[in-house]
Design an enzyme around this catalytic site. Structure first.
Site, PDB file in Angstrom:
ATOM      1  N   SER A  44      -0.004 -10.964  -5.170  1.00  0.00           N
ATOM      2  CA  SER A  44      -0.290  -9.583  -5.540  1.00  0.00           C
ATOM      3  C   SER A  44      -1.055  -8.805  -4.467  1.00  0.00           C
ATOM      4  CB  SER A  44      -1.063  -9.532  -6.859  1.00  0.00           C
ATOM      5  OG  SER A  44      -2.293 -10.196  -6.744  1.00  0.00           O
ATOM      6  N   LYS A  87      -7.902  -6.616 -13.848  1.00  0.00           N
ATOM      7  CA  LYS A  87      -7.994  -5.904 -12.570  1.00  0.00           C
ATOM      8  C   LYS A  87      -8.415  -4.451 -12.777  1.00  0.00           C
ATOM      9  CE  LYS A  87      -4.520  -8.742 -10.163  1.00  0.00           C
ATOM     10  NZ  LYS A  87      -3.177  -8.778  -9.558  1.00  0.00           N
TER      11      LYS A  87
END
Length: 780
Positions: A686, A729
């Site tokens: 990611s 996140k």
């Protein structure tokens, strides 16, 4: 209603008679019978018939339990009978004696609410069709034999009737003699009444007699077996009672104890083979010296087995409203987990006999897996037992040891049932991923039988030896890492993932649950200790770094202890903890805020990463130096992140011209990519968009916006792919003051899981490709 004229001429084709609906009875022509009537309508019909010509039409109901029969509830064929005698009994009951005259069929039925009358036409009882005399003789013999077998079940059957039937030569008279005297089912008798051909009548009668005889034989066999069992049980009880009294007279305490064992074994709700096994053990014990080692082993065995909750079940009414309130009261957040638990409970509510629903609560330590299992037990109204499997490496821990071993004891499953005192408890298998295996066996293999709904209805513990039914119990397991659970075991479980708590959730849990609990446990009053909201946020951010709330609870306990000391020593009357005095209670800060780029810089980008304790900001730095085209990555990066860096370099080469980058940079420049906190291992795909953005910025000299964070995997052609951990996140971005987050367009649906407070304060940009990322992140 019109006046109906009752005719007394039997030879008229159609006549009208008062009608009685018979329940479970069928009359025949020439047959004398009596019956009781109690229904008002039937009593009225009989009274009117007696006042009239004394004749009445008798017809059977199709179903005996119908209280107020209509025309469709009655058979069409019945018998016109003459009333011979009527007796009135108490409670408005009437006993009626009648004789059948002729068979008739209903043409029209009239019911005025008080009585019933039927217009009927006479029909012949027997057809005039000729029949084969040889066939009739053979059929008569078969019927006589069948009647003889039938009569053998009735010792009081009149001898005159038997002689009359056995010597009868006329098929019609034989039929009437048997039908008038046999207690056949009324539906069978109705068929015999409606049939007109004598051969067909005898054939049907033979079938009815044969069927009824078979039922009587079966009934007699069952009665004899029941009587024998009762006699055997009574005899055994009598002998045992005698033995007990004799042993009492002799002062034999061991004999009295053996009798108690025997009585318990006899009353145990188990199968016959298991009971026989226990009685043999009691018999063996009675023949052994009281203080021998073997007698001690058998006593220990019997005590354990007889104390098990055989046939003891907890009865409770499961309510989804109650279950939901329990879960909401005892656990904050975990919305999806609660929904799944409620679905699980809803299925149990609709189908309590369902099998195979085994839930595995998987997630990091300290997030409330064990307490959720307790809440489910409370909501279901079941007893709760916990079995800790961490470090279990011996199969005997699950199945128990053979009772012949010194110090033998049952396994953890049987022990849990003893503790619960119920055959249908909720059993929690804690830390199932920590099961070990060595030379003593594989305990996970023993767990396969326990968790398999097709096998656990006869679970055999090595110590208990006889099968115990576990199919009514509810099993819940917990695990930190489902990859450590053996595949066959995992296949039997429905995994529910519990995510780590966000900082916002930790704040609410601390304020609403943990702090009041610790204040109470430390003997304080709510007015004596107050921790401000800002102080709680600081404790969570600067003193803990975990997925759950265990460390947070320990810190609050520490604050309570220090407060209790101050109040007990009369230094103060109450304490208020604020951000500026937290260090007095908890010391210096253990953790600093996430690193993040605070100003627009070239080659520095705010990336987002997921960890087991939540999301973090991971700034990525790239510098381009004069060199020979080497690419170096540092910061304890894993293989996947290193590969992402190579993809990023290749992609930047393909778009170099668009951003004014020297096409030969990969030959002339050395590129250094670094992720701060170099001692912390990092891996995953990611960070691809972060690396590419930082690389373009470093090579082109264009600054990157400091208020933007990003996450996403990339391909060689610049497509941005979906990532995981979006909820954690985004929470990290919110805490760090980030205003804009660039996420893959494929993750748009995942925003449903993101807290509303984050969606209200942060702008989300959806990127399909890297051009979308660069256009929004670089300052043009």
């Amino acid at each position: 209603m019109e006046q109906v004229i009752i005719s007394d001429k039997n030879n008229e084709y159609e006549n009208t008679f008062y009608t009685v609906a018979m329940r479970g009875l069928v009359a025949f022509p020439k047959m004398v019978m009596h019956f009781d009537v109690a229904r008002e309508k039937t009593v009225k019909s009989v009274e009117c018939a007696v006042k009239g010509n004394g004749k009445i039409f008798l017809v059977a109901q199709k179903e005996a339990y119908t209280d107020n029969p209509k025309a469709y509830d009655l058979y069409k064929t019945g018998v016109v009978a003459e009333i011979k005698q009527v007796l009135r009994l108490p409670d408005n009951i009437m006993k009626v004696l009648v004789q059948g005259l002729y068979k008739a069929k209903i043409v029209n039925l009239v019911d005025d609410g008080e009585k019933m009358m039927a217009k009927v036409k006479c029909v012949p009882s027997y057809s005039k069709a000729k029949y084969d005399k040889t066939e009739a003789e053979a059929l008569m013999r078969s019927v006589k034999n069948a009647f003889e077998r039938y009569a053998s079940f009735f010792p009081k059957m009149p001898k005159d009737l038997m002689i009359s039937v056995m010597t009868q030569s006329s098929p019609i008279k034989l039929f009437e003699s048997i039908v008038f005297s046999c207690n056949l089912d009324y539906k069978d008798k109705q068929l015999l009444l409606e049939e007109t051909n004598i051969i067909s009548k005898l054939t049907s009668l033979l079938s009815c007699l044969t069927s009824e005889t078979e039922v009587l034989e079966m009934e007699q066999s069952i009665n004899e077996q029941t009587r024998n069992n009762l006699e055997k049980g009574q005899r055994e009880y009598f002998l045992r009672e005698q033995m007990r009294i004799i042993q009492e007279q002799l002062g034999d305490e061991d004999g009295d104890e053996n009798f108690r064992y025997m009585t318990k074994a006899m009353s145990l709700e188990c199968d016959e083979k298991s009971r026989e096994k226990l009685l043999k053990e009691v018999e063996k014990l009675s023949k052994l010296p009281p203080f021998s080692q073997e007698a001690f082993v058998i006593k220990n065995y019997l005590d354990t087995v007889l104390e098990l909750p055989w046939g003891k079940y907890t009865k409770s009414k499961l309510s989804l409203v109650k279950a939901e309130s329990v879960l909401e009261k005892e656990h904050y957040g975990l919305k999806k987990v609660k929904e799944r638990i409620l679905e699980f409970l809803a299925v149990y509510m609709l189908n309590p006999k369902i099998k195979g629903q085994i839930i595995c609560l998987a997630g990091p330590p300290g997030i409330g897996k064990t307490s959720i299992a307790k809440s489910v037990a409370k909501a279901m109204g079941r007893k709760y037992a916990r079995v800790s499997l961490g470090g279990v490496r011996d199969e005997a821990d699950i199945r128990g040891h053979r009772k012949t071993y010194v110090g033998a004891m049952p396994g953890r499953i049987i022990t849990a049932l003893q503790q619960a005192g119920s055959s249908n408890p909720l059993i929690l298998f804690d830390e199932i991923d920590k099961l070990c295996s060595d030379i003593k066996g594989d305990p996970s293999s023993a767990m396969l039988e326990v968790l398999d709904s097709e096998q656990n209805n006869a679970f055999r513990d090595h110590f208990v030896e006889i099968p115990f039914d576990l199919s009514k119990a509810v099993f819940i397991t917990t695990a930190n890492n489902i990859s450590a659970i053996p595949e066959p075991l995992l296949d039997r479980m429905d995994v529910i993932e519990l995510p780590s708590y966000t900082a916002e959730e930790k704040f609410h849990i601390a304020k609403e649950h943990l702090l009041p609990k610790q204040i109470k446990e430390h003997g304080l009053k709510a007015s004596q200790l107050k921790i401000t909201d800002d102080a709680l946020h600081d404790i969570i951010q600067f003193y803990t770094k975990e997925a759950g709330v265990r460390s947070l609870e320990r810190l609050l306990a520490s604050v309570c202890r220090k407060t209790a000391k101050k109040i007990a020593s009369e230094e103060v009357k109450k304490v208020t903890v604020k951000p500026d005095n937290i260090h007095e209670y908890l010391g210096i800060k253990k953790y600093l805020s996430d690193l993040s780029s605070k100003e627009n810089q070239v080659g520095v980008v705010n990336g987002l990463a997921w960890t087991s304790v939540g999301g973090v900001i991971m700034p990525l730095e790239v510098i381009a130096l004069d060199g020979t085209g080497k690419t170096e990555v540092t910061g304890s990066l894993g293989d996947v992140m290193k590969e992402s860096s190579k993809i990023a370099v290749s992609y930047v080469r393909s778009i170099a011209e668009k951003y004014g980058i020297d096409k030969e940079f990969y030959k002339k420049n050395d590129i250094h990519i670094h992720a701060p906190e170099g001692a912390v291992p990092k891996d995953g795909p990611s960070a691809g968009v972060t690396m590419t953005t930082a690389l373009v910025s470093a090579l082109s000299g264009i600054p990157v916006r400091a208020d933007v964070a990003m996450t996403g995997e990339i391909t060689l052609h610049g497509k941005v792919l979906a990532i995981g951990g979006l909820r954690e996140k985004t929470m990290a971005s919110y805490k760090a003051g980030i205003k804009t987050i660039i996420i893959p367009a494929q993750n748009k649906a995942d925003l449903e899981e993101v807290d509303n407070v984050i969606k209200e304060n942060i702008e989300f940009i959806y990127a399909d490709n890297l051009t979308d990322v660069l256009d929004n992140a670089l300052i043009n």
